[in-house]
Scaffold this motif. Structure first.
Motif, PDB file in Angstrom:
ATOM      1  N   VAL A  73     122.054  16.215 -59.834  1.00 15.79           N
ATOM      2  CA  VAL A  73     121.376  14.845 -60.777  1.00 15.79           C
ATOM      3  C   VAL A  73     120.467  15.110 -61.257  1.00 15.79           C
ATOM      4  N   ALA A  74     119.936  16.590 -61.278  1.00 15.24           N
ATOM      5  CA  ALA A  74     118.449  16.652 -62.329  1.00 15.24           C
ATOM      6  C   ALA A  74     119.795  17.246 -63.878  1.00 15.24           C
ATOM      7  N   LEU A  75     120.493  17.908 -63.805  1.00 19.48           N
ATOM      8  CA  LEU A  75     121.072  18.214 -64.559  1.00 19.48           C
ATOM      9  C   LEU A  75     121.614  16.661 -65.949  1.00 19.48           C
ATOM     10  N   GLY A  76     122.036  16.002 -64.794  1.00 12.60           N
ATOM     11  CA  GLY A  76     122.157  14.618 -65.487  1.00 12.60           C
ATOM     12  C   GLY A  76     121.113  14.034 -66.206  1.00 12.60           C
ATOM     13  N   ALA A  77     119.945  13.791 -65.377  1.00 14.13           N
ATOM     14  CA  ALA A  77     119.247  13.264 -66.088  1.00 14.13           C
ATOM     15  C   ALA A  77     118.756  14.349 -67.775  1.00 14.13           C
ATOM     16  N   PHE A  78     118.467  15.397 -67.235  1.00 10.41           N
ATOM     17  CA  PHE A  78     118.192  16.684 -67.912  1.00 10.41           C
ATOM     18  C   PHE A  78     119.225  16.188 -69.687  1.00 10.41           C
ATOM     19  N   ALA A 204     114.903  10.229 -56.975  1.00 10.51           N
ATOM     20  CA  ALA A 204     115.701   9.049 -56.778  1.00 10.51           C
ATOM     21  C   ALA A 204     117.050   9.714 -56.284  1.00 10.51           C
ATOM     22  N   GLY A 205     117.600  10.752 -56.788  1.00  8.74           N
ATOM     23  CA  GLY A 205     118.484  11.110 -56.409  1.00  8.74           C
ATOM     24  C   GLY A 205     119.000  11.453 -54.834  1.00  8.74           C
TER      25      GLY A 205
END
Lengths: 290, 361
Positions: A73-78, A204-205
């Motif tokens: 999720v963090a990578l996606g948001a990044f 959120a994730g």
């Protein structure tokens, strides 16, 4: 309806509210600091929940899945921040809404393509897969719910510490209050924006992943959480973590209790509460008064 | 109060003109913009729409009617969001209120079928307008992002109310219980009558929003967005202006909802879903905001694209709409009309002005 049952429902409402805080706190900070109306924030919650269900199946353990999905999720948001969001910070709100509305559709279709459109459930992970027996006429209380509530409280404390006791938190608060001044003092706001965006999305994730073992995952999770978080932000005031915390608890309890007390108006109760709050204080009930 | 009315009006116009998007037009560009923002294109648009009544199969007439209904909705939202900077994400709520009101009311009047249908539509609009007025009082106390979130919540509240209250038939919805004679008008053989009613409504909506844009009220609404303090200093209360616009656009959305209810003769809570409000915003921005025809163009493009996408990718057609929204936000935030103006009108105008003003003449 007994008093004990109501008490239990209040506890459930607090659990609901604490999870809501993880989503709405990030949303509120992103509004306050970046000035971006992020309709896609609920989609991070949805992806957290679906990834938790999927990764638990693949790795065979929820505890292994949790760090993996947080990183994903963090990578996606990044990626989203670098590729899209940073180009629209200065644009009007209408453009934010348009971009993030498009993202909501795209992320929902991505979910549908990656998995399916069914409802899935997940067992609570091993040490906490029990329920407390409370008595004859009361439902059993899952231990997982208590664990999650406790963990969310710890996280909230951690966020409070981060925002009020660290340089990073001070920089974020400075950015929310007076962005130009913060930039003038040498705070690297683009980096700050990126960090806050990724942090908010990951929270959120995480909320989605924590909710999965009790609630099931299903399509439409994103809009449900997003709009409730909006209500929390409106009541709590933009950019205020403590406002979001207390508003989330109130909304969570109100939402849960309304389902028992006035089933016909269950969905409407929270919004009526929001309108009452608006009439009382349009800038958010817990927001600082200028 | 101390200024004479005409002077005060001029001050308001100046205040409104201080917005950067209102440039001072040359005479020719003024002419071009009058074309672009006036009702004149109706002259070219209405005849094909009317002729289509007799040459286009029923199914395609339904699609055309859908486009016209969304064009009406989008024009309303554009007046709010483009002129008044009131970005509402709750228009679907008023749309659904209108549709449900019509569905419940249509059976109560058993007179001349066309007249009773028209009356039902107007009452549906009034009811939606009433709700908009009620909801507008608290919602309009907020600004910007707050307003957006509050209206989104408003739409969602309507969704849950329609979903949970037994009278409205839950997630199954209810049938439009018009009188038998009225049903005859709407039935398959009479769907042309319905289509003509939609075309007429569209024409009236264009004229209505054209008048509103030109009117002093339209100027006031624009000034309330761009020069709120100056407007207040001139003695105008800002809230009633915004409330009037919000109510009016809510009523128009309700009227469009009644048209939509007639199209399917069936309503369900999906009419109030926030995706519809989002789609309306895509239309408004894609076409070009604060332009009378921008919303119509946007509605045509989005509904047309949706048709193609549903045909090509029946399961995942929303990807196309999502990509469209992202692309428009990043590369076309001022809309197609603005883009077209940059390409043609401006250059043509500048060229013509130069021809006219050349000292050799």
């Amino acid at each position: 309806m007994s008093f004990e049952f109501l008490l239990l429902q209040v506890l459930n409402g607090l659990h609901h509210g604490l999870l809501l805080f993880l989503v709405a706190g990030g949303l509120s900070l992103i509004f306050g600091l970046l000035g971006v109306v992020n309709l896609a924030h609920g989609s991070f919650y949805m992806f957290g929940a679906w990834l938790a269900w999927w990764a638990s199946g693949v790795f065979g353990s929820y505890w292994l899945a949790l760090p993996v999905l947080l990183v994903l999720v963090a990578l996606g948001a990044f990626g989203l921040e670098r590729a899209l969001f940073r180009y629209i910070y200065d644009k009007p709100h209408l453009v934010h809404v348009l971009l993030t509305y498009g993202l909501v559709l795209l992320l929902d279709e991505a979910r549908s393509l990656l998995w399916d459109d069914d409802v899935h459930g997940l067992e609570a992970p091993p040490p906490f897969a029990r329920s407390l027996e409370l008595g004859e006429d009361l439902p059993d209380y899952p231990v997982w719910r208590l664990v999650v509530s406790g963990f969310c409280l710890l996280l909230a404390l951690g966020l409070w510490w981060l925002s009020s006791r660290t340089r990073f938190g001070a920089a974020v608060r400075a950015g929310v209050e007076r962005r130009e001044m913060a930039e003038g003092l040498g705070i690297d706001t683009p980096r700050l924006f990126l960090l806050v965006f990724v942090l908010g999305a990951t929270l959120a994730g995480l909320a989605g992943a924590l909710a999965t073992p009790i609630a099931s995952v299903y399509p439409g999770l994103d809009a449900q959480v997003l709009i409730l978080s909006f209500v929390v932000v409106v009541v709590g005031g933009i950019g205020s973590l403590s406002g979001a915390f207390f508003a989330a608890l109130v909304i969570g309890v109100a939402d849960t209790l309304a389902r028992d007390l006035v089933p016909a108006f269950a969905g409407v109760a929270v919004y009526l509460l929001m309108f009452a709050a608006l009439v009382w204080r349009p800038e958010g009930v817990l927001a600082k008064r200028n | 109060m101390f200024l004479r009315s005409a002077t005060r009006r001029n001050s308001v116009r100046q205040a409104a003109a201080s917005d950067a998007s209102h440039e001072s037009f040359t005479r020719l560009r003024n002419l071009a913009s009058r074309w672009r923002d006036g009702p004149a294109p109706l002259v070219f648009l209405l005849p094909p729409l009317l002729v289509a009544t007799w040459f286009v199969p029923d199914y395609d007439l339904q699609r055309l009617a859908k486009f016209l209904i969304f064009a009406i909705l989008a024009m309303g939202l554009d007046f709010l969001a483009g002129r008044g900077h009131l970005v509402s994400l709750g228009q679907a709520g008023f749309f659904a209120i209108g549709a449900y009101s019509f569905a419940l009311l249509a059976g109560t009047c058993d007179g001349e079928p066309l007249l009773s249908l028209l009356l039902g539509m107007l009452v549906a609009g009034l009811i939606a307008g009433g709700f908009a007025c009620l909801a507008g009082v608290p919602a309009l106390r907020t600004r910007g992002v707050y307003f957006l979130m509050v209206t989104l919540a408003l739409g969602q509240m309507v969704f849950y109310a329609l979903h949970d209250i037994p009278l409205f038939g839950g997630s199954d919805g209810i049938f439009v219980c018009a009188s038998p004679r009225a049903i005859e008008v709407l039935s398959l053989s009479g769907s042309r009558v319905y289509y003509l009613m939609t075309v007429a409504s569209f024409g009236f909506a264009v004229l209505l929003f054209w008048c509103l844009r030109r009117s002093f009220f339209g100027t006031l609404l624009g000034a309330s967005a761009t020069a709120e303090v100056r407007l207040a200093a001139l003695g105008y209360a800002v809230l009633p202006i915004r409330l009037a616009a919000f109510t009016l656009v809510g009523a128009v959305a309700g009227y469009a909802g009644a048209l939509e209810a007639m199209r399917f003769r069936f309503v369900n809570p999906e009419l109030a879903t926030w995706h519809l409000s989002g789609l309306l915003l895509v239309m408004v921005i894609l076409g070009g905001r604060n332009r009378l025809w921008g919303a119509v163009l946007g509605a045509a493009l989005v509904i047309g694209l949706e048709d193609l996408l549903v045909y090509w990718f029946p399961d995942h057609w929303q990807i196309g709409i999502g990509v469209l929204a992202v692309v428009v936000a990043l590369f076309l935030p001022n809309g197609v009309l603005f883009f077209a103006r940059r390409l043609s009108f401006r250059r043509l105008g500048v060229w013509l002005v130069r021809q006219k003003e050349s000292p050799l003449r």
